[in-house]
Structure formats: C-alpha cells, structure tokens
Design a protein around this motif. Structure first.
Motif: not given
Length: 411
Positions: A32-39, A65-67, A369-373, A378-390
């Motif tokens: 909303a404030d323009g720090r990220l295009p989408g995620w 849109p991000v899909e 700015s992508t990340a995963f763990w 906890e048998e847990l995986t998390v994925l965050f995808l976006t496109q902002l440098m750095p």
C-alpha cells in the motif's frame, strides 16, 4: 502451468486462521505504501499447504498481479540447489568434502591471501592450506563478491568486471579462472564470507559430471522433482509470468530496476549456481518438501536422510555462529545464534537470535528479498517471494518469522 492452491484447511495442520490473517495485514501495508510491488507467502505443515496468499503486482507498470504461478528471480536461493547437487555427487563417491578444489579446477592450485595494501597493489602471501570442497559449501573459502564494498579484494573483483554480473563473453569456467587469480580474504577455513564460492562449486559439478550445470540440474533435480519452472532462463512463452525487478530508493520505495530487469529466454553464458536461477512457488515448495522429507519427495529420492541431516548442522569452525566469525554485514548481532551448514544457515539458538523460531530450523534467501525456511521439528516449510533489491532494504524476514510461528496453536 496451473495455479497452486491450498491443500488443507489451516486448522487441520495446527494453524489458526485468525492469526494467519496478521501476515496478510502486515505485508499488505508494504504494498500500500509502495515499499514492495507485491508478494507471495506459502506455509506448509506436515507436507500440506495450509496457507497461500498473493498480494500486489508482479509488474506495477503493466498492472499485472502476483499470482500463484508467477516466476521469480530467486538469486541466492539457487545456492541450496547447487549444494544438493554437489552432495548427490558426494553420495556417489565422486568427490570428498576434503578434496582440494584444484583437483577439479587446476587454476586454484596456489591460492594467495591478501595481507595489506590497496586494490591496485596488494601484498599477498601463500595460503596456509588449499581451498577444499567443504570450504565452498560453507563460504569459508576466502572468496568474496564485488558488491560487498568492504574490502580491497572486493574492489579487485569489481575492477575485473564482477559486481552485479559478469564480464561480457565470460562463461563459468572463465569466471572461475579469473577468481583464482585474485587473492583470498583469509586462509581457507578461518572465517566466513559470503561469496562466489557456490559458483565455483557449480563448476566443480560440471567437471565431475561432464555436463553443463543446467543439464545436470535438469536431469538430476528438476525433472525428478517435477520442477517445471526452474532454470537459468524463462521460456519465451512464459515471460509474461516473470515478476519485474525493483530496487529500493532512498526512501525505501520500490522503483523499477531497468539495469537488471531483463531475463533472457536464452541460457546465459555464466550458469551461476550461486544466484542464477528463476523459479515459481510451486517448484521451490517441492524442493523444500524434498528437504523436509529427508531427501525424498513422492517416492523420488535425491539424497539420503542422513546426508540432509549432515548438511543442516552447523559446520563453522569451532562451532562458531555467523555473528562471531562472519565478515561484513553478516557479523551483525542479528546473526547471533545462527550457524552455517552445507548450503544453509542453521538456527542453533533462537534465544541468541532474539527471533521466535525453532532450534534446528535451516534457511536461506535471495538478493531480491526472497526467503525460505524448513523447520524439521514443526514439520513446517515457509516460502516468501517478492522482487525487491537489496534484501536488506526492509526487515521482511525477521518480521515474517514471528508472524508464522504465532499462528501455530496446536499442542
């Protein structure tokens, strides 16, 4: 390729829906404030996707849109893929972790270490020991990146054309040859510095296998795991799915990066195992599920479970954490309690890190700015995808972690 979807109700895997809403509420403000295009955020537990959200635009200027099938530049999230590939060769007896890199790339036979002086006239000495395979996997080889801008050797990399890319006409073998001519920051195994080490490891894979890195990845990892969107290029027919790349301006707002935005539909000359891949949420989710499954997914096994366990332990000298041994920004207190394994950071002490997490969680991220763990407990995986440098533009990763863990409410 089809839209990715949730597979179970959040509550069925111990995730509270009303608490998950906090994730979207928080990161929607970034758009909303323009720090990220989408995620895109994906959370899977017990092997099932319980949360999948997209928000904002993959291309602001075009209004796209991000899909769930958007393709992202994953940059350094390529490194775990290359590390898995190397350990597959290790399991086949084709390399040992203690092998000198010079056994495969002779140019590294006589490494020298920077002592002092400017980049134009450095004083060096012979390295105390050879660069070995495990040094490449753990970023303890003494290599660097030109974009660090904290050491005279970083400047030497830039002067040779290695900053955010590669000199025109250079291939992976040529890049490794050039890096071998530059001094190391320290004796191999004595410190930690984020570097081109994984690119060198990719070249080792090529030499051992007799195949180009893209071919080895496709035959040994991508096809077996049915990772359809992952590679060093995007097919021309799929280019519209690729998210545009943005950089943070002085105010932290996302501005289109015109210099690095182009991804070719043709293979690049340098097949960078350290940062050259693109991927989709579906594909990288399958990769993390393979890791969580101890090296296997849906009956396909890439690695033995003991190998994955070995890779995801702290391999830093003396059991140090990154805050103790790393150079540059990685020595900051935010990396307290975090070690490094064979291709991943490893959370040794959530208390020291001062971020809600689980001991034994392993992870990595990318320059955009992508990340995963992966959390085996906890048998847990998390994925965050976006496109902002750095990736350091905003504290996205340290904010996402507690937002995910506070949503876990089962026993």
């Amino acid at each position: 390729m089809g839209q990715l979807q949730t597979e179970v109700a959040p509550a069925d895997v111990g995730l509270a829906p009303e608490r998950l809403q906090r994730i979207e509420d928080h990161f929607a403000k970034y758009v909303a404030d323009g720090r990220l295009p989408g995620w895109l955020v994906l959370i899977a537990r017990h092997g099932k996707i319980g949360y999948l959200r997209t928000h904002g635009l993959r291309d602001v200027e075009s209004g796209l849109p991000v899909e769930s099938d958007t393709i992202f530049r994953i940059y350094s999230m390529s490194k775990p893929v290359t590390s898995v590939a190397a350990m597959m060769l290790y399991e086949q007896g084709l390399l040992q972790l203690t092998d000198p890199v010079a056994d495969y790339i002779p140019e590294f036979a006589q490494p020298r270490v920077y002592v002092n002086g400017p980049a134009e006239a450095p004083q060096t000495r012979p390295a105390a020991e050879p660069i070995r395979i495990w040094h490449l996997l753990t970023h303890t080889a003494g290599l660097t990146y030109g974009f660090h801008r904290i050491h005279p050797v970083d400047q030497m990399y830039r002067e040779r054309g290695f900053e955010a890319g590669y000199p025109e006409g250079t291939d992976l073998a040529g890049a490794c040859s050039a890096w071998s001519e530059l001094p190391l920051l320290f004796d191999p195994g004595r410190s930690w510095n984020y570097s081109v080490a994984t690119d060198v490891l990719g070249r080792v894979i090529e030499v051992i296998s007799g195949k180009a890195l893209d071919e080895f990845f496709r035959e040994s990892i991508f096809d077996p795991l049915d990772m359809r969107d992952t590679g060093f290029a995007v097919p021309e027919s799929e280019l519209e799915r690729l998210a545009a790349l943005y950089s943070a301006d002085r105010n932290g707002l996302a501005v289109r990066n015109t210099r690095l935005n182009r991804v070719s539909s043709h293979q690049p000359r340098v097949l960078s195992g350290g940062g050259g891949l693109v991927s989709s949420a579906r594909d990288y989710h399958r990769f993390t599920q393979m890791l969580l499954g101890g090296g296997a997914l849906e009956g396909t096994r890439l690695l033995g479970s003991r190998t994955v366990g070995f890779m995801t332990r702290n391999h830093l000298p003396g059991g140090a954490d990154l805050a103790d041994i790393a150079m540059g920004s990685f020595s900051e207190t935010s990396n307290a309690g975090k070690g490094f394994g064979l291709g991943f950071s490893v959370n040794e002490s959530p208390q020291a890190a001062k971020v809600l997490a689980t001991q034994g969680q392993y992870a990595w991220g990318g320059m955009a700015s992508t990340a995963f763990w992966v959390d085996p407990v906890e048998e847990l995986t998390v994925l965050f995808l976006t496109q902002l440098m750095p990736s350091s533009a905003h504290p996205i990763r340290t904010q996402l972690q507690p937002l995910v863990y506070q949503a876990l409410v089962d026993g």
